[in-house]
Motif scaffolding. Structure first.
Motif, PDB file in Angstrom:
ATOM      1  N   PRO A  85      -7.465 -18.383  23.525  1.00 26.65           N
ATOM      2  CA  PRO A  85      -8.659 -19.158  23.155  1.00 26.65           C
ATOM      3  C   PRO A  85      -9.173 -18.894  21.749  1.00 26.65           C
ATOM      4  CG  PRO A  85      -9.261 -17.354  24.625  1.00 26.65           C
ATOM      5  CD  PRO A  85      -7.759 -17.397  24.589  1.00 26.65           C
ATOM      6  N   LEU A  86      -8.691 -17.841  21.106  1.00 28.10           N
ATOM      7  CA  LEU A  86      -9.189 -17.463  19.786  1.00 28.10           C
ATOM      8  C   LEU A  86      -9.050 -18.588  18.767  1.00 28.10           C
ATOM      9  CD1 LEU A  86     -10.190 -15.096  17.924  1.00 28.10           C
ATOM     10  CD2 LEU A  86      -7.772 -14.677  17.455  1.00 28.10           C
ATOM     11  N   VAL A  87      -7.974 -19.349  18.865  1.00 27.89           N
ATOM     12  CA  VAL A  87      -7.672 -20.338  17.830  1.00 27.89           C
ATOM     13  C   VAL A  87      -8.719 -21.447  17.769  1.00 27.89           C
ATOM     14  CG1 VAL A  87      -6.241 -21.833  19.279  1.00 27.89           C
ATOM     15  CG2 VAL A  87      -5.781 -21.678  16.828  1.00 27.89           C
ATOM     16  N   ARG A  88      -9.402 -21.714  18.863  1.00 27.26           N
ATOM     17  CA  ARG A  88     -10.411 -22.775  18.865  1.00 27.26           C
ATOM     18  C   ARG A  88     -11.609 -22.433  17.979  1.00 27.26           C
ATOM     19  NH1 ARG A  88      -9.750 -26.847  22.453  1.00 27.26           N
ATOM     20  NH2 ARG A  88      -8.293 -26.568  24.203  1.00 27.26           N
ATOM     21  N   ALA A  89     -11.784 -21.150  17.708  1.00 26.34           N
ATOM     22  CA  ALA A  89     -12.909 -20.725  16.866  1.00 26.34           C
ATOM     23  C   ALA A  89     -12.552 -20.764  15.387  1.00 26.34           C
ATOM     24  CB  ALA A  89     -13.357 -19.322  17.268  1.00 26.34           C
ATOM     25  N   THR A  90     -11.335 -21.159  15.060  1.00 24.17           N
ATOM     26  CA  THR A  90     -10.920 -21.238  13.666  1.00 24.17           C
ATOM     27  C   THR A  90     -11.067 -22.669  13.161  1.00 24.17           C
ATOM     28  OG1 THR A  90      -8.594 -21.816  14.054  1.00 24.17           O
ATOM     29  CG2 THR A  90      -9.192 -19.482  14.208  1.00 24.17           C
ATOM     30  N   ALA A  91     -10.817 -22.855  11.874  1.00 24.71           N
ATOM     31  CA  ALA A  91     -10.858 -24.187  11.277  1.00 24.71           C
ATOM     32  C   ALA A  91      -9.503 -24.874  11.305  1.00 24.71           C
ATOM     33  CB  ALA A  91     -11.365 -24.085   9.832  1.00 24.71           C
ATOM     34  N   LEU A  92      -8.519 -24.279  11.970  1.00 21.71           N
ATOM     35  CA  LEU A  92      -7.193 -24.873  12.052  1.00 21.71           C
ATOM     36  C   LEU A  92      -7.216 -26.156  12.878  1.00 21.71           C
ATOM     37  CD1 LEU A  92      -5.186 -21.609  12.773  1.00 21.71           C
ATOM     38  CD2 LEU A  92      -4.955 -23.009  10.705  1.00 21.71           C
ATOM     39  N   GLU A  93      -6.388 -27.097  12.513  1.00 17.33           N
ATOM     40  CA  GLU A  93      -6.266 -28.316  13.319  1.00 17.33           C
ATOM     41  C   GLU A  93      -5.453 -28.005  14.574  1.00 17.33           C
ATOM     42  OE1 GLU A  93      -4.327 -32.807  13.124  1.00 17.33           O
ATOM     43  OE2 GLU A  93      -4.983 -31.827  11.252  1.00 17.33           O
ATOM     44  N   VAL A  94      -6.042 -28.295  15.731  1.00 24.83           N
ATOM     45  CA  VAL A  94      -5.395 -27.995  17.007  1.00 24.83           C
ATOM     46  C   VAL A  94      -5.402 -29.235  17.896  1.00 24.83           C
ATOM     47  CG1 VAL A  94      -6.024 -25.552  16.894  1.00 24.83           C
ATOM     48  CG2 VAL A  94      -7.520 -27.152  18.096  1.00 24.83           C
ATOM     49  N   THR A  95      -4.567 -29.214  18.919  1.00 26.34           N
ATOM     50  CA  THR A  95      -4.536 -30.281  19.905  1.00 26.34           C
ATOM     51  C   THR A  95      -5.680 -30.101  20.899  1.00 26.34           C
ATOM     52  OG1 THR A  95      -3.137 -29.050  21.443  1.00 26.34           O
ATOM     53  CG2 THR A  95      -2.035 -30.334  19.717  1.00 26.34           C
ATOM     54  N   ASP A  96      -5.837 -31.049  21.793  1.00 26.44           N
ATOM     55  CA  ASP A  96      -6.861 -30.914  22.832  1.00 26.44           C
ATOM     56  C   ASP A  96      -6.629 -29.681  23.693  1.00 26.44           C
ATOM     57  OD1 ASP A  96      -8.045 -33.226  21.943  1.00 26.44           O
ATOM     58  OD2 ASP A  96      -7.109 -34.523  23.445  1.00 26.44           O
ATOM     59  N   GLY A  97      -5.372 -29.285  23.810  1.00 28.06           N
ATOM     60  CA  GLY A  97      -5.048 -28.091  24.586  1.00 28.06           C
ATOM     61  C   GLY A  97      -5.143 -26.801  23.795  1.00 28.06           C
ATOM     62  N   GLY A  98      -5.524 -26.880  22.514  1.00 30.18           N
ATOM     63  CA  GLY A  98      -5.717 -25.685  21.710  1.00 30.18           C
ATOM     64  C   GLY A  98      -4.490 -25.182  20.981  1.00 30.18           C
ATOM     65  N   ARG A  99      -3.409 -25.954  20.947  1.00 29.06           N
ATOM     66  CA  ARG A  99      -2.214 -25.530  20.218  1.00 29.06           C
ATOM     67  C   ARG A  99      -2.308 -25.975  18.757  1.00 29.06           C
ATOM     68  NH1 ARG A  99       2.883 -27.279  23.852  1.00 29.06           N
ATOM     69  NH2 ARG A  99       3.974 -25.712  22.597  1.00 29.06           N
ATOM     70  N   ILE A 100      -1.861 -25.135  17.849  1.00 28.56           N
ATOM     71  CA  ILE A 100      -1.951 -25.407  16.413  1.00 28.56           C
ATOM     72  C   ILE A 100      -0.937 -26.489  16.037  1.00 28.56           C
ATOM     73  CG2 ILE A 100      -1.720 -24.405  14.111  1.00 28.56           C
ATOM     74  CD1 ILE A 100      -2.401 -21.681  15.406  1.00 28.56           C
ATOM     75  N   VAL A 101      -1.408 -27.516  15.363  1.00 29.39           N
ATOM     76  CA  VAL A 101      -0.533 -28.610  14.949  1.00 29.39           C
ATOM     77  C   VAL A 101       0.240 -28.183  13.706  1.00 29.39           C
ATOM     78  CG1 VAL A 101      -0.398 -31.037  14.282  1.00 29.39           C
ATOM     79  CG2 VAL A 101      -2.185 -30.281  15.872  1.00 29.39           C
ATOM     80  N   VAL A 102       1.566 -28.243  13.787  1.00 21.68           N
ATOM     81  CA  VAL A 102       2.412 -27.794  12.676  1.00 21.68           C
ATOM     82  C   VAL A 102       3.393 -28.891  12.289  1.00 21.68           C
ATOM     83  CG1 VAL A 102       2.246 -25.368  13.323  1.00 21.68           C
ATOM     84  CG2 VAL A 102       4.110 -26.759  14.242  1.00 21.68           C
ATOM     85  N   ASP A 103       3.974 -28.743  11.092  1.00 23.79           N
ATOM     86  CA  ASP A 103       5.010 -29.672  10.653  1.00 23.79           C
ATOM     87  C   ASP A 103       6.380 -29.140  11.064  1.00 23.79           C
ATOM     88  OD1 ASP A 103       5.711 -27.657   8.862  1.00 23.79           O
ATOM     89  OD2 ASP A 103       4.723 -28.587   7.160  1.00 23.79           O
ATOM     90  N   ARG A 104       7.427 -29.717  10.515  1.00 26.28           N
ATOM     91  CA  ARG A 104       8.778 -29.334  10.918  1.00 26.28           C
ATOM     92  C   ARG A 104       9.162 -27.927  10.481  1.00 26.28           C
ATOM     93  NH1 ARG A 104      13.126 -33.804   9.517  1.00 26.28           N
ATOM     94  NH2 ARG A 104      14.417 -32.214  10.524  1.00 26.28           N
ATOM     95  N   GLU A 112       8.513 -31.854   2.392  1.00 27.95           N
ATOM     96  CA  GLU A 112       8.332 -31.201   3.667  1.00 27.95           C
ATOM     97  C   GLU A 112       8.908 -32.011   4.808  1.00 27.95           C
ATOM     98  OE1 GLU A 112       4.892 -28.518   5.546  1.00 27.95           O
ATOM     99  OE2 GLU A 112       4.359 -29.735   3.826  1.00 27.95           O
ATOM    100  N   ALA A 113       8.946 -33.294   4.672  1.00 26.84           N
ATOM    101  CA  ALA A 113       9.455 -34.139   5.751  1.00 26.84           C
ATOM    102  C   ALA A 113      10.966 -34.119   5.839  1.00 26.84           C
ATOM    103  CB  ALA A 113       8.970 -35.560   5.567  1.00 26.84           C
ATOM    104  N   ALA A 114      11.606 -33.530   4.828  1.00 30.84           N
ATOM    105  CA  ALA A 114      13.077 -33.537   4.805  1.00 30.84           C
ATOM    106  C   ALA A 114      13.647 -32.643   5.863  1.00 30.84           C
ATOM    107  CB  ALA A 114      13.549 -33.103   3.429  1.00 30.84           C
TER     108      ALA A 114
END
Length: 413
Positions: free
Chosen positions: A255-274, A411-413
């Motif tokens: 649950p710690l990640v929800r208190a950060t400014a990171l972009e997360v999903t509704d389930g609290g997982r950090i959204v990352v690129d490839r 980054e998309a490569a």
């Protein structure tokens, strides 16, 4: 000045990422700190074995990372400030033991790998009466409870996924004197191939496991659970007796990640690129259960060791490339099989498509058990050999560039 890399969590993903970074970068250029709440590496894929009384080999982090350039730090992460680039750790100390107090660790690059724990999904009574297998502490508590049961007493495993199936078969094999049952929302092994389903049913029958299919548990009490049936045979509706209820209905991220400014999903997982880099904060990477990453066909990777290990490779290689001016990794993350232990003498290896859909091919029986055991041993070997024994050249950090910049390919490569 050294580039400070802090890795949070020493599970499979975090430990591999830390070790791989240490083999990609020159020690004089980087300081790698691996923060973990326990002094030992925990083989999470074996916790059902621990719960049935089997002893697992201790794997102290201090020994695993000796001489690698990674500094294990014992403590519980209580806050992450991604704007100030700091991590707050409580009970800090070396991997040999905590010293107490709170410490603030600054970082230049962060690898977030705190993983996941169990969740009660809001079902009444779960927190008070059920046992979990998502942590070493939970497995040890369950071991004590099972050891205290007399012959003939009922044990119910709730959840028909990989963890539930492995737990039910392990308990039934280790304690044939107990009345073991499994409650699944859907059909038993309904994600498997027909061959896989047949073998799973055969093993459950041989071990004497009562399977309640299409059954939802709506409440847990000290000696039973309340259920509703959904298209099943009706036998499982109402109440199922259970002196011990093992809850394996999925995982929830820290649950710690929800208190950060990171972009997360509704389930609290950090959204990352490839490359496993946060889409909102380029100096943060996330791997394992904590990250929402896409695999083959754009399908989200499931929470598992099978996902977390290649995610760790990807993140470590991408971060090292950005720091040294190298080429970003292009590897597409995919699946090959699902490895399921069904006790110590039986197993099931279900081959899957790149996006994790079962195909007709499967290995069963003792060969599958040997295969799964080899995979488990290989996972630990991979932690201490994060480049898979392939010689790696440690490259210098390009000091006039930021780790947040891409200097080679988009980054998309």
């Amino acid at each position: 000045m050294q580039h400070r890399i802090v890795v949070l969590g020493a599970g499979y993903s975090g430990a591999i990422a830390a070790g791989r970074l240490a083999r990609r970068l020159r020690r004089e250029d980087v300081a790698i700190t691996l923060v973990n709440a326990e002094p030992d590496f925990v083989e999470r894929v074996r916790l059902h074995q621990l719960a049935t009384g089997q002893e697992l080999r201790p794997r102290p982090l201090a020994e695993m990372f000796a001489g690698t350039g990674v500094e294990p730090r014992l403590g519980r992460v209580t806050a992450v400030d991604v704007d100030r680039r700091t991590v707050t750790v409580t009970g800090t100390g070396s991997s040999h033991g905590p010293t107490g107090g709170t410490e603030e660790l600054p970082y230049d690059s962060l690898v977030y790998a705190l993983g996941s724990g169990w969740t009660d999904h809001g079902v009444p009574g779960v927190a008070a009466h059920a046992d979990e297998l998502a942590s070493r502490a939970g497995a040890l508590r369950l071991r004590d409870r099972l050891a205290g049961l007399e012959a003939g007493r009922p044990v119910l495993v709730v959840g028909g996924g990989l963890t539930g199936v492995e737990a039910a078969t392990e308990i039934a094999e280790a304690r044939p004197d107990l009345d073991v049952a499994l409650a699944a929302r859907g059909g038993l092994g309904d994600w498997l191939s027909p061959k896989g389903v047949r073998h799973l049913r055969k093993v459950c029958d041989r071990l004497g496991i009562t399977v309640h299919e299409h059954t939802a548990v709506t409440a847990v009490a000290a000696d039973h659970v309340t259920t509703t049936a959904d298209g099943g045979d009706g036998v499982s509706a109402g109440r199922i007796p259970a002196d011990v209820t093992v809850w394996t209905t999925g995982f929830a991220v820290h649950p710690l990640v929800r208190a950060t400014a990171l972009e997360v999903t509704d389930g609290g997982r950090i959204v990352v690129d490839r490359t496993m880099r946060s889409v909102s904060h380029p100096d943060v990477y996330a791997v394992g259960d904590a990250a929402m990453a896409a695999g083959a066909g754009g399908k989200p990777l499931r929470m598992s060791c099978a996902s977390g290990v290649p995610m760790a490779w990807q993140a470590a290689d991408a971060l090292a490339a950005r720091l040294t001016g190298g080429t970003l990794p292009h590897t597409s993350l995919r699946y090959f099989n699902q490895c399921i232990s069904l006790g110590r003498r039986e197993g099931l290896i279900q081959f899957v498509t790149a996006d994790d859909r079962s195909v007709s091919s499967a290995i069963t029986g003792r060969l599958a058990a040997f295969y799964k055991e080899t995979v488990c041993k290989g996972a630990v070997w991979g932690v201490t050999h994060p480049t898979l024994a392939v010689p790696a050249r440690r490259r210098p950090v390009v000091r006039d560039r930021s780790a947040g910049e891409d200097r080679t390919v988009p980054e998309a490569a």
